[in-house]
Enzyme design. Structure first.
Site, PDB file in Angstrom:
ATOM      1  N   ARG A  52       1.855  72.788 -83.464  1.00 39.47           N
ATOM      2  CA  ARG A  52       2.693  71.593 -83.379  1.00 39.47           C
ATOM      3  C   ARG A  52       3.981  71.925 -82.635  1.00 39.47           C
ATOM      4  O   ARG A  52       4.241  73.080 -82.320  1.00 39.47           O
ATOM      5  CB  ARG A  52       2.985  71.050 -84.781  1.00 39.47           C
ATOM      6  CG  ARG A  52       3.343  72.178 -85.728  1.00 39.47           C
ATOM      7  CD  ARG A  52       4.406  71.904 -86.703  1.00 39.47           C
ATOM      8  NE  ARG A  52       5.631  71.413 -86.132  1.00 39.47           N
ATOM      9  CZ  ARG A  52       6.566  72.188 -85.568  1.00 39.47           C
ATOM     10  NH1 ARG A  52       6.426  73.502 -85.465  1.00 39.47           N
ATOM     11  NH2 ARG A  52       7.671  71.665 -85.089  1.00 39.47           N
ATOM     12  N   GLY A  53       4.791  70.865 -82.396  1.00 45.28           N
ATOM     13  CA  GLY A  53       5.979  71.055 -81.576  1.00 45.28           C
ATOM     14  C   GLY A  53       5.573  70.762 -80.139  1.00 45.28           C
ATOM     15  O   GLY A  53       4.549  71.281 -79.660  1.00 45.28           O
ATOM     16  N   ARG A  95      -2.387  63.423 -80.258  1.00 44.99           N
ATOM     17  CA  ARG A  95      -1.071  62.968 -80.757  1.00 44.99           C
ATOM     18  C   ARG A  95      -0.401  62.171 -79.637  1.00 44.99           C
ATOM     19  O   ARG A  95      -0.403  62.606 -78.478  1.00 44.99           O
ATOM     20  CB  ARG A  95      -0.185  64.151 -81.175  1.00 44.99           C
ATOM     21  CG  ARG A  95      -0.731  64.883 -82.393  1.00 44.99           C
ATOM     22  CD  ARG A  95       0.294  65.813 -82.996  1.00 44.99           C
ATOM     23  NE  ARG A  95       1.293  65.105 -83.765  1.00 44.99           N
ATOM     24  CZ  ARG A  95       2.402  65.697 -84.253  1.00 44.99           C
ATOM     25  NH1 ARG A  95       2.627  66.973 -84.040  1.00 44.99           N
ATOM     26  NH2 ARG A  95       3.268  64.999 -84.959  1.00 44.99           N
ATOM     27  N   GLN A 216       8.931  70.562 -91.987  1.00 40.79           N
ATOM     28  CA  GLN A 216       8.993  71.584 -90.929  1.00 40.79           C
ATOM     29  C   GLN A 216      10.287  72.387 -90.987  1.00 40.79           C
ATOM     30  O   GLN A 216      10.332  73.552 -90.598  1.00 40.79           O
ATOM     31  CB  GLN A 216       8.879  70.932 -89.536  1.00 40.79           C
ATOM     32  CG  GLN A 216       7.505  70.385 -89.203  1.00 40.79           C
ATOM     33  CD  GLN A 216       7.362  68.920 -89.562  1.00 40.79           C
ATOM     34  OE1 GLN A 216       8.007  68.433 -90.486  1.00 40.79           O
ATOM     35  NE2 GLN A 216       6.509  68.211 -88.855  1.00 40.79           N
ATOM     36  N   ASP A 257      10.579  65.226 -78.396  1.00 41.12           N
ATOM     37  CA  ASP A 257       9.171  65.064 -78.006  1.00 41.12           C
ATOM     38  C   ASP A 257       9.025  64.294 -76.714  1.00 41.12           C
ATOM     39  O   ASP A 257       8.016  64.412 -76.026  1.00 41.12           O
ATOM     40  CB  ASP A 257       8.394  64.382 -79.132  1.00 41.12           C
ATOM     41  CG  ASP A 257       8.194  65.365 -80.265  1.00 41.12           C
ATOM     42  OD1 ASP A 257       9.138  65.572 -81.032  1.00 41.12           O
ATOM     43  OD2 ASP A 257       7.109  65.968 -80.339  1.00 41.12           O
ATOM     44  N   ASN A 267      12.437  62.155 -81.324  1.00 42.56           N
ATOM     45  CA  ASN A 267      12.242  63.433 -82.017  1.00 42.56           C
ATOM     46  C   ASN A 267      11.822  63.116 -83.448  1.00 42.56           C
ATOM     47  O   ASN A 267      11.721  61.941 -83.843  1.00 42.56           O
ATOM     48  CB  ASN A 267      13.525  64.270 -81.982  1.00 42.56           C
ATOM     49  CG  ASN A 267      13.308  65.689 -82.482  1.00 42.56           C
ATOM     50  OD1 ASN A 267      12.316  66.340 -82.107  1.00 42.56           O
ATOM     51  ND2 ASN A 267      14.162  66.186 -83.351  1.00 42.56           N
TER      52      ASN A 267
HETATM   53  O1  MRU Z   1       5.383  66.588 -85.771  1.00 44.04           O
HETATM   54  P1  MRU Z   1       5.873  67.854 -85.147  1.00 44.04           P
HETATM   55  O2  MRU Z   1       6.087  68.944 -86.139  1.00 44.04           O
HETATM   56  O3  MRU Z   1       5.041  68.279 -83.980  1.00 44.04           O
HETATM   57  O4  MRU Z   1       7.308  67.452 -84.582  1.00 44.04           O
HETATM   58  C1  MRU Z   1       8.053  68.410 -83.889  1.00 44.04           C
HETATM   59  C2  MRU Z   1       9.375  67.925 -83.441  1.00 44.04           C
HETATM   60  O5  MRU Z   1       9.767  66.806 -83.683  1.00 44.04           O
HETATM   61  C3  MRU Z   1      10.158  68.872 -82.600  1.00 44.04           C
HETATM   62  O6  MRU Z   1      11.533  68.708 -82.802  1.00 44.04           O
HETATM   63  C4  MRU Z   1       9.846  68.629 -81.111  1.00 44.04           C
HETATM   64  O7  MRU Z   1       8.469  68.616 -80.894  1.00 44.04           O
HETATM   65  C5  MRU Z   1      10.472  69.614 -80.236  1.00 44.04           C
HETATM   66  S1  MRU Z   1       9.751  71.196 -80.367  1.00 44.04           S
HETATM   67  C6  MRU Z   1      10.569  72.247 -79.338  1.00 44.04           C
END
Ligand code: MRU
Length: 369
Positions: A52-53, A95, A216, A257, A267
């Site tokens: 993820r991320g 996603r 997270q 994101d 985000n």
């Molecule tokens: O749902 P996730 O855990 O994938 O969400 C991640 C985030 O919102 C992060 O802040 C974003 O992807 C930036 S990662 C460098």
């Protein structure tokens, strides 16, 4: 002993034809390294947030497309491209919000097309001269996916260097969700300035929002920062306003994101609340974004598709027993959009971009083509 930062977030294991990831749903209790051998397994791992991320999802998708096409039996260039687009659309459906996913997939397709012209001499998709060579294209896909990963490391390091110019000795920093090494291939985005500040010997304290509902911040950011030896404090999401009011926070760094062309930034859910409170207390709020996360084809935050997730994440997950009444309606968007006027700067690999974002983001892209 190895700590979490010694593991690769995402890597391609050539001899096993597999993608290797840390299963992030198990952290911090267990560091489970898993191998994914098919495109379907990779789709699932992205969907379930095992990987993820935004940047890490992009890298995983690039590898995923290569792994899919490695098994292609296409006999013509047209068949190969058709299959590649189908697999790409499929991976892209895992996603919806992080633009790095489609960015990496489009980049893979563009590379295949460029190689077809430059190395194979295929001038049009119908390939009337029959110059198609599957092995060449597949090898090139592997190399391109490795390049996406290598560039991510370099880009995050540069974001760290640019973000470091915004940090002073003794600063208290706040972050939300995990935009750390676990969300990228190294350094993270929002955490990169923190890692570099720590490396340089600056005395910083980092506060991590736990980030409901998937935690997270607690499970990942607190874990990786603490493993690096950074002074780390965890707080529940609803505590950050009271912390900001005490004066303990000098700057806020978050990841994102998708940044729209006007600087609005999607985000993890809760980010816009942090930014709104930061404005109230005059605390600079920075969004760290590799250019792969900036989507100039999306005009404003209103045009960003926000992922909605299952109610159970709110009502059951992490609790010994379901804690909410059966049948209650649940609001569970995974992301929100921070309005550009709440953002003090967007930290990219090319520098810190300030308002007016529409003009300055465009200028950055024009200058770094
Ligand atoms: O749902 P996730 O855990 O994938 O969400 C991640 C985030 O919102 C992060 O802040 C974003 O992807 C930036 S990662 C460098």
């Amino acid at each position: 002993m190895k700590n979490i930062l010694d593991y690769e977030t995402v890597s391609l294991i050539d001899e096993d034809d597999a993608l290797e990831i840390i299963d992030q749903t198990k952290l911090p209790g267990n560091i489970d390294i898993i191998r994914l051998h098919t495109g379907e397994e990779i789709w699932n791992a992205i969907y379930l947030l095992q990987v993820r991320g935004a940047p890490a999802i992009g890298v995983a998708a690039g590898f995923g497309l290569y792994i899919f096409m490695k098994y292609s039996e296409a006999e013509t260039y047209a068949q190969f491209l058709k299959e590649l687009r189908e697999k790409s659309d499929y991976l892209n459906s895992s996603r919806p919000t992080a633009v790095n996913l489609s960015w990496a997939l489009k980049r893979m397709e563009a590379h295949v097309k460029a190689v077809a012209v430059e190395k194979l001499g295929i001038e049009d998709e119908a390939d009337p001269k029959g110059l198609f060579n599957r092995e060449v294209l597949i090898t090139e896909m592997r190399e391109e996916s490795q390049r996406i990963k290598a560039e991510d490391i370099d880009v995050c390091r540069r974001i760290g260097e640019n973000g470091l110019t915004l940090i002073e000795d003794g600063y208290g920093l706040l972050t939300h969700c995990n935009a750390g090494q676990l969300a990228t291939c190294k350094y993270g985005t929002a955490t990169a300035p923190m890692y570099l500040a720590h490396e340089k010997g600056l005395n910083i304290k980092v506060y991590c929002d736990e980030t409901r509902p998937l935690l997270q911040g607690a499970r990942l950011t607190a874990f990786e920062l603490q493993s690096a030896g950074i002074d780390t404090t965890l707080l529940c999401d609803n505590m950050s306003a009271s912390l900001m009011k005490t004066g303990a926070i000098n700057a806020i760094f978050v990841g994102c994101d998708r940044v729209a062309a006007n600087g609005d930034a999607a985000n993890k859910i809760g980010t816009s609340m942090v930014a709104t409170v930061a404005k109230r207390y005059n605390i600079p709020f920075y969004v760290c974004a590799p250019t792969s996360t900036i989507d100039m084809n999306t005009a404003t935050g209103d045009d960003i598709k926000i992922e909605q997730r299952k109610p159970e994440e709110v009502t059951e997950m992490w609790y010994k027993e379901r804690m909410a009444p059966e049948g209650v309606k649940v609001y569970n968007p995974a992301f929100d959009v921070t309005d550009n006027e709440l953002i003090s700067g967007i930290v990219t690999e090319y520098g810190v971009i300030r308002a007016p974002y529409k003009e300055n983001l465009k200028k950055m892209f024009d200058e770094n083509k």
